[in-house]
Structures are given as C-alpha cells and as structure tokens.
Design a protein around this motif. Structure first.
Motif, PDB file in Angstrom:
ATOM      1  N   PRO A 218       0.804  -1.227   0.000  1.00  0.00           N
ATOM      2  CA  PRO A 218       0.000   0.000   0.000  1.00  0.00           C
ATOM      3  C   PRO A 218       0.833   1.271   0.000  1.00  0.00           C
ATOM      4  CG  PRO A 218       0.004  -0.991   2.184  1.00  0.00           C
ATOM      5  CD  PRO A 218       0.693  -1.967   1.280  1.00  0.00           C
ATOM      6  N   VAL A 219       2.047   1.219   0.548  1.00  0.00           N
ATOM      7  CA  VAL A 219       2.902   2.408   0.577  1.00  0.00           C
ATOM      8  C   VAL A 219       3.449   2.695  -0.821  1.00  0.00           C
ATOM      9  CG1 VAL A 219       5.001   3.429   1.523  1.00  0.00           C
ATOM     10  CG2 VAL A 219       3.501   2.061   2.995  1.00  0.00           C
ATOM     11  N   ARG A 220       4.011   1.676  -1.434  1.00  0.00           N
ATOM     12  CA  ARG A 220       4.600   1.875  -2.755  1.00  0.00           C
ATOM     13  C   ARG A 220       3.547   2.196  -3.807  1.00  0.00           C
ATOM     14  NH1 ARG A 220       8.323  -2.366  -6.334  1.00  0.00           N
ATOM     15  NH2 ARG A 220       8.571  -0.952  -8.107  1.00  0.00           N
ATOM     16  N   ASN A 221       2.371   1.649  -3.663  1.00  0.00           N
ATOM     17  CA  ASN A 221       1.364   1.798  -4.703  1.00  0.00           C
ATOM     18  C   ASN A 221       0.348   2.893  -4.385  1.00  0.00           C
ATOM     19  OD1 ASN A 221       1.826  -0.532  -6.802  1.00  0.00           O
ATOM     20  ND2 ASN A 221       2.245  -1.402  -4.788  1.00  0.00           N
ATOM     21  N   THR A 222      -0.518   2.668  -3.408  1.00  0.00           N
ATOM     22  CA  THR A 222      -1.580   3.637  -3.139  1.00  0.00           C
ATOM     23  C   THR A 222      -1.035   4.974  -2.645  1.00  0.00           C
ATOM     24  OG1 THR A 222      -3.213   1.905  -2.714  1.00  0.00           O
ATOM     25  CG2 THR A 222      -3.637   4.079  -1.755  1.00  0.00           C
ATOM     26  N   ARG A 223      -0.183   4.952  -1.626  1.00  0.00           N
ATOM     27  CA  ARG A 223       0.310   6.226  -1.082  1.00  0.00           C
ATOM     28  C   ARG A 223       1.184   6.959  -2.091  1.00  0.00           C
ATOM     29  NH1 ARG A 223       1.916   4.708   5.207  1.00  0.00           N
ATOM     30  NH2 ARG A 223      -0.093   3.733   5.755  1.00  0.00           N
ATOM     31  N   GLN A 224       2.014   6.225  -2.800  1.00  0.00           N
ATOM     32  CA  GLN A 224       2.874   6.885  -3.777  1.00  0.00           C
ATOM     33  C   GLN A 224       2.039   7.477  -4.918  1.00  0.00           C
ATOM     34  OE1 GLN A 224       7.065   5.983  -6.107  1.00  0.00           O
ATOM     35  NE2 GLN A 224       5.651   4.288  -5.808  1.00  0.00           N
ATOM     36  N   MET A 225       0.999   6.748  -5.354  1.00  0.00           N
ATOM     37  CA  MET A 225       0.120   7.274  -6.392  1.00  0.00           C
ATOM     38  C   MET A 225      -0.569   8.549  -5.906  1.00  0.00           C
ATOM     39  SD  MET A 225      -1.305   7.272  -9.387  1.00  0.00           S
ATOM     40  CE  MET A 225      -1.030   5.671 -10.180  1.00  0.00           C
ATOM     41  N   ALA A 226      -1.060   8.528  -4.658  1.00  0.00           N
ATOM     42  CA  ALA A 226      -1.726   9.711  -4.108  1.00  0.00           C
ATOM     43  C   ALA A 226      -0.776  10.903  -4.058  1.00  0.00           C
ATOM     44  CB  ALA A 226      -2.277   9.403  -2.717  1.00  0.00           C
ATOM     45  N   GLU A 227       0.449  10.663  -3.619  1.00  0.00           N
ATOM     46  CA  GLU A 227       1.427  11.754  -3.536  1.00  0.00           C
ATOM     47  C   GLU A 227       1.753  12.321  -4.914  1.00  0.00           C
ATOM     48  OE1 GLU A 227       4.698   9.972  -1.553  1.00  0.00           O
ATOM     49  OE2 GLU A 227       3.685   9.859   0.408  1.00  0.00           O
ATOM     50  N   ARG A 228       1.901  11.434  -5.887  1.00  0.00           N
ATOM     51  CA  ARG A 228       2.240  11.897  -7.243  1.00  0.00           C
ATOM     52  C   ARG A 228       1.089  12.711  -7.841  1.00  0.00           C
ATOM     53  NH1 ARG A 228       5.904   9.440 -10.863  1.00  0.00           N
ATOM     54  NH2 ARG A 228       6.920   8.666  -8.963  1.00  0.00           N
ATOM     55  N   LEU A 229      -0.140  12.276  -7.624  1.00  0.00           N
ATOM     56  CA  LEU A 229      -1.293  13.006  -8.144  1.00  0.00           C
ATOM     57  C   LEU A 229      -1.443  14.369  -7.458  1.00  0.00           C
ATOM     58  CD1 LEU A 229      -3.789  10.028  -8.368  1.00  0.00           C
ATOM     59  CD2 LEU A 229      -3.050  11.409 -10.310  1.00  0.00           C
ATOM     60  N   ARG A 230      -1.291  14.374  -6.143  1.00  0.00           N
ATOM     61  CA  ARG A 230      -1.417  15.636  -5.411  1.00  0.00           C
ATOM     62  C   ARG A 230      -0.343  16.637  -5.830  1.00  0.00           C
ATOM     63  NH1 ARG A 230      -2.503  12.465   0.160  1.00  0.00           N
ATOM     64  NH2 ARG A 230      -4.807  12.454   0.112  1.00  0.00           N
ATOM     65  N   ALA A 231       0.830  16.125  -6.146  1.00  0.00           N
ATOM     66  CA  ALA A 231       1.936  17.008  -6.513  1.00  0.00           C
ATOM     67  C   ALA A 231       1.652  17.794  -7.791  1.00  0.00           C
ATOM     68  CB  ALA A 231       3.222  16.197  -6.680  1.00  0.00           C
ATOM     69  N   VAL A 232       0.770  17.250  -8.643  1.00  0.00           N
ATOM     70  CA  VAL A 232       0.434  17.962  -9.876  1.00  0.00           C
ATOM     71  C   VAL A 232      -0.948  18.597  -9.796  1.00  0.00           C
ATOM     72  CG1 VAL A 232       1.971  16.584 -11.320  1.00  0.00           C
ATOM     73  CG2 VAL A 232      -0.403  15.835 -10.977  1.00  0.00           C
ATOM     74  N   GLY A 233      -1.531  18.607  -8.592  1.00  0.00           N
ATOM     75  CA  GLY A 233      -2.771  19.334  -8.379  1.00  0.00           C
ATOM     76  C   GLY A 233      -4.053  18.578  -8.605  1.00  0.00           C
ATOM     77  N   VAL A 234      -3.988  17.263  -8.699  1.00  0.00           N
ATOM     78  CA  VAL A 234      -5.200  16.459  -8.897  1.00  0.00           C
ATOM     79  C   VAL A 234      -5.914  16.262  -7.562  1.00  0.00           C
ATOM     80  CG1 VAL A 234      -6.108  14.226  -9.674  1.00  0.00           C
ATOM     81  CG2 VAL A 234      -4.205  15.302 -10.901  1.00  0.00           C
ATOM     82  N   ASP A 235      -7.232  16.334  -7.567  1.00  0.00           N
ATOM     83  CA  ASP A 235      -8.049  16.100  -6.370  1.00  0.00           C
ATOM     84  C   ASP A 235      -8.029  14.614  -6.035  1.00  0.00           C
ATOM     85  OD1 ASP A 235      -9.942  15.980  -4.371  1.00  0.00           O
ATOM     86  OD2 ASP A 235     -11.645  16.490  -5.647  1.00  0.00           O
ATOM     87  N   VAL A 236      -7.435  14.264  -4.906  1.00  0.00           N
ATOM     88  CA  VAL A 236      -7.272  12.859  -4.501  1.00  0.00           C
ATOM     89  C   VAL A 236      -7.839  12.650  -3.098  1.00  0.00           C
ATOM     90  CG1 VAL A 236      -5.676  10.939  -4.183  1.00  0.00           C
ATOM     91  CG2 VAL A 236      -5.142  12.736  -5.838  1.00  0.00           C
TER      92      VAL A 236
END
Length: 294
Positions: free
Chosen positions: A237-255
């Motif tokens: 969950p860290v490598r996949n879900t949390r990392q995906m959330a962080e990457r999306l938030r970094a570009v301004g996507v609503d997560v």
C-alpha cells in the motif's frame, strides 16, 4: 489476488453466524446470497467487441432508487485476479451494491493471461469504457459522469485507462471524458515483477516502464479515490496507493485516500457486498459519496 480463498473464509464466517445455515453454506451460495435479485434491472452478455471475452453485464437502478433522471453516474468496474483469473459473474455483488444506491454499473470481462498479455487487457478495458461512454444515455446515465473503478489487477486497468491517454485515444475517446477513477488495492508501480502470474502477463523481464500507471500521472488526470489496506501482503500500500496519491497531489489532482486496518487485500472488495459489510471497514460509503450519490 484470487477470489476463491476469500470466499471459503467468508463462507465459514457467514455460516458460523447461524447453525441453521451450516448445511447449505458454500462459496458459490455465499455469493448468491450476497447479490439480491430485486434491487436492480439487469442486462447480461452485451458485446463491447467481437472477441469471446469482450462481453459485459449492466446493472441499472430500479426507478425507486434513482436520482434525477439523466443524472445517474455510470461506473465501469474491472475485477482483479492477477490478469490471469476472474470473470464478471463473480463480482455481481459490486454491481448490486452500486446499482441499489443509484448508479448504472458496467462489469466487463477482459482478455486474461496466458492467452493474452499486456497490453491486451488494457485495450479491452478501454474498449469497454468507450462502449459505456457511447451507451450512457441509452442506459439512463449521464455521459459526463462516467467513472472507472477496479480492484487489484482491475485497479491497474482502471488506472491505465484514466491516466494513459493512449488507450482511450486509440478507440476514439479520451480520459478527459471521465468524471473520476477509483482504485482499490491496485498495483501502480510494480517493477521488478515478483508475482509469477504477473510475470507472464507482462512478459517479464521485457516489461516496459510505460506499463506502470505511476509513470502516466499528469495534471490532466481525473479526480481520484484510492483505497487500500495497511496490512496488504499482495500489493504494497505504501509503494502503490500512497505513492500514487502523492504523485497526483503534486500535480494538483483532487485525490481522496481511505486506508483500512481490519481488512485484507481481497476482503477490501468483498466488504462491498451487503452480507459482508461487517468484515472490518466502511468501504462502500466513501465510494457512494465520491460518485455524488445520497
């Protein structure tokens, strides 16, 4: 990532709740009990392409459960199974759960390994979404409220359709037409591949980095709901879900992110089924809210 072990465990727990059920309990019966037959309208075996596995089922809300006509969300749900096993019939409980809350739900099959390998299952997924977009109005849904959703390997399929515009673009559509995507315990960054089934599905070690959803995150991504379990032993969950959330938030996507301590990889999706919602977490309510349903 297969569903059968969960059904065996859940069947035992379900049966243990009442001795009168013991004689009749089985994994298949558990699923049958999980899916009500009177909370939705059903159209089965619709073809979204010419191949034998390019078929889908449609669950539509009954009139009493509908929001304003023409404003119902449509959800395309992709099942998991390491891109090797699974079929739409095993996940009717997802269709029932969402249709009974007011969503139109499309459950497609897709090509499985070893007969088919990446990117065939992504191409099938995109074609099924194109079918949903084209048929949304006919099904009583709003074509501007189409979502993709998936669990485990199906979460990967949903992510690729939502994030990598090559796939919908190839069938004359675009991720910009999606209102959002929902991933439950999806693998979004899994190189090098360790799972033997996934190695076959992705032709490891010749797997291309472009096969990883994380590499396709841009500010154009649809709004996102990610769900995971903290003790997942199959998809980190860290490598996949949390990392995906962080990457999306970094570009301004609503997560939005929901994590659960008392569920497992497979019970995360099983807890959507009405008889199994006691398993350990409120999985369905955040999904319903994300879809804008009451």
């Amino acid at each position: 990532m297969t569903f059968a072990p969960l059904l065996r465990r859940a069947a035992l727990a379900f049966c243990a709740a009442g001795t009168t059920l013991l004689a009749a309990c089985s994994p298949a019966m558990l699923l049958d009990r999980a899916v009500s037959r009177n909370t939705y309208d059903f159209d089965g075996g619709e073809a979204y392409g010419p191949a034998p596995r390019q078929k889908l089922d449609v669950f539509r809300p009954l009139p009493a459960a509908l929001p304003v006509v023409g404003r119902r969300p449509l959800v395309v749900f992709f099942f998991g199974g390491a891109w090797t096993t699974g079929d739409r019939a095993t996940f009717w409980f997802v269709g029932e759960a969402l249709a009974s809350r007011g969503a139109v739900v499309v459950l497609p099959d897709y090509g499985l390994s070893p007969d088919f390998r990446y990117p065939v299952f992504v191409q099938d997924s995109a074609l099924a979404v194109k079918w949903a977009l084209d048929n949304a109005v006919r099904l009583g849904a709003d074509p501007k409220q189409v979502y993709v959703m998936g669990h485990s390997a199906g979460g990967y399929n949903a992510a690729m359709v939502a994030l990598d515009d090559r796939w919908l673009g190839a069938v004359g559509a675009s991720p910009k037409q999606l209102a959002g995507w929902i991933g439950l315990a999806g693998p979004y960054d899994f190189l090098p591949i360790e799972n033997p089934d996934a190695r076959v599905a992705f032709d490891w070690p010749n797997t291309l980095p472009e096969s990883q959803p994380l590499n396709h995150v841009t500010a154009a991504a649809p709004r996102t709901l990610l769900m995971a379990v903290n003790k997942d032993t199959l998809v980190n969950p860290v490598r996949n879900t949390r990392q995906m959330a962080e990457r999306l938030r970094a570009v301004g996507v609503d997560v939005q992110v929901r994590e659960f301590d008392n569920l497992g990889h497979v019970t995360l999706i099983a807890a959507v089924a009405k008889p199994l919602r006691w398993l350990g977490g409120p999985v369905l309510p955040p999904i319903v809210k994300f879809l804008g349903l009451p």
